[in-house]
Write an enzyme that holds these catalytic residues in place. Structure first.
Site: not given
Ligand code: SDX
Length: 431
Positions: A308, A366
């Site tokens: 991320h 996700d």
């Protein structure tokens, strides 16, 4: 922003320039460079905006080191366990948790805007049956500007409010109809007696030939997926919505731009890419090969669902999503789902691998959402449309916040130009 007259001194070729420092209520201080070009004749350079605050905002705050995500100050884990999506929508839109009466009124307004103009059915029928549902969403949401003219004037607060409610209310219908169209089943209309998440599952999975009862554990997991994807500071798609809106574009065009950006596999498309990666890996014994590929700089392969830009220890949403994944798979009696086994083994090996530890790469939101959606029966192509459905309230809230900024001006980044300097045209006979 808190102004305590602090400044940073910048010296260029012996000349000093004072840059105001602004202090936030949380997070790093910012250097105000708005006058830098005018005073010093230089630009700042920050491709990908990894160190640039593009705006000020009061909606969402992320602490990447602590793995903290706050919506109007409320931690995401508390909201995920005690709230529900439409209440979080109210919080993001209006800044405070609603009273019972305010929540009832908001839910009633959303419920009564879930239907689409019947003419819009023809937009769906214009697509091939195998069209990606994100292509349909971009098209249909953009086309809403051609149907809802009475909520396109961004200078009218009432129209901004109506457009906000219409977008939040209609996205589940658009996403569900994109799915139904892809599987050749008739569109199912929304029902006012169902909750937001129940309505979406009903529109996706009910068929005229049989009664469809929404399983409360699935609708709870669906609602939680919506909540966990609702807003996330100035991520790529939200920044796209803000930049589109800065030109004065109508709300439907701005949200369609956000949907287009979210589609990318590095962003919202990661949940689809993650499931496809897990299916490609197949069995846990194949995992080491893929981990090595993810570490190989000469190999473009990345572990989808890992890493991320901001979170550098863990994604708080992934922790909550993992709990939901276990609940859903246990309910469906597929806790031994091979994909989940591979996912859990991949997570274990990646988190023990020095490269991933050193690079601070871990499962993001996700990684688990795709597993839950697959278990619920959604095709992977529907994962990103569900992310877009969830993120609509974040895009709309940030869009409203930007329009309320009296200092709003059109976004216009500059560049570091490395091309040719001026040169004369050469006729084709002399080339
Ligand atoms: C979302 O911004 C948001 O808030 C987004 C989002 C939201 O809610 O809006 O959170 C939603 O987009 C989640 C992220 C979904 N994307 C993926 O899962 C795709 C896989 N992840 C990568 O593409 C990547 O991690 C990014 C795009 C998410 C972040 O990319 P960065 O900013 O380049 O990552 P980084 O700077 O932290 O990378 C550090 C290093 C780099 O190597 P070096 O150049 O230092 O040698 O780690 C490497 C990267 O190459 N790296 C990976 C990796 N992610 C980063 N290596 C292998 N696999 C990965 N997944």
């Amino acid at each position: 922003m808190a102004d305590d007259n602090r400044t940073a001194k910048l010296t260029i070729d012996g000349q000093d320039f004072d840059l105001p420092i602004h202090s936030p209520t949380a997070g790093p201080d910012v250097l105000d460079i708005r006058k830098l070009y005018g005073q010093a004749g230089v630009f700042t350079y920050d491709p990908g905006f990894t160190s640039t605050a593009s705006c000020d905002s009061t909606i969402t705050f992320i602490d990447g080191q602590k793995g903290e995500l706050l919506h109007r100050g409320y931690p995401i884990d508390q909201l995920a366990s005690q709230s529900h999506y439409l209440e979080v929508c109210y919080l993001l839109l209006y800044g405070e948790l609603p009273s019972a009466a305010q929540l009832a009124d908001f839910e009633d307004r959303v419920t009564h805007h879930t239907m689409l103009h019947e003419q819009m059915v023809y937009f769906f029928r214009g697509f091939r049956r195998d069209a990606h549902p994100m292509a349909i969403m971009v098209g249909v949401v953009g086309a809403m500007a051609a149907f809802y003219h009475d909520s396109t004037d961004i200078n009218d607060p009432w129209q901004r409010e109506v457009a906000s409610i219409r977008l939040i209310a209609k996205m589940p219908t658009i996403a569900a109809w994109a799915y139904k169209y892809s599987v050749g089943q008739p569109f199912v209309y929304p029902r006012n007696d169902l909750t937001y998440a129940e309505n979406f599952l009903h529109m996706c999975f009910s068929v005229p030939a049989a009664e469809y009862k929404v399983n409360p554990i699935l609708s709870r997991a669906m609602d939680r997926i919506f909540m966990l994807h609702a807003d996330h500071e100035q991520n790529a798609s939200t920044s796209t919505v803000r930049l589109a809106s800065s030109s004065g574009a109508n709300p439907f065009a701005c949200i369609a731009a956000g949907i287009a950006c979210l589609w990318g596999p590095a962003h919202g498309g990661a949940n689809q890419a993650c499931l496809e990666m897990l299916k490609e890996i197949g069995t846990p014994d194949q995992i080491p090969e893929y981990i090595e590929r993810a570490k190989d700089k000469n190999d473009p392969f990345r572990l989808m669902g890992f890493g991320h830009r901001v979170y550098k220890n863990f994604d708080p949403r992934a922790k909550v999503m993992k709990e939901s994944a276990d609940e859903v798979l246990e309910l469906l009696g597929i806790e031994n789902n091979p994909l989940l086994q591979t996912a859990k083994e991949l997570e274990k090996q990646a988190l023990e691998d020095d490269y991933f530890v050193e690079k601070k790469l871990f499962p993001n939101v996700d990684f688990y959402s795709g597993i839950i959606l697959e278990a619920m029966g959604f095709p992977t192509a529907m994962f990103t449309p569900i992310f877009a459905l969830s993120r609509t309230v974040g895009w709309v809230s940030q869009w409203k916040e930007q329009l309320a900024d009296p200092q709003l001006k059109i976004g216009r980044p500059r560049q570091l130009y490395l091309g040719e300097t001026a040169r004369d045209y050469v006729s084709i006979d002399n080339r």
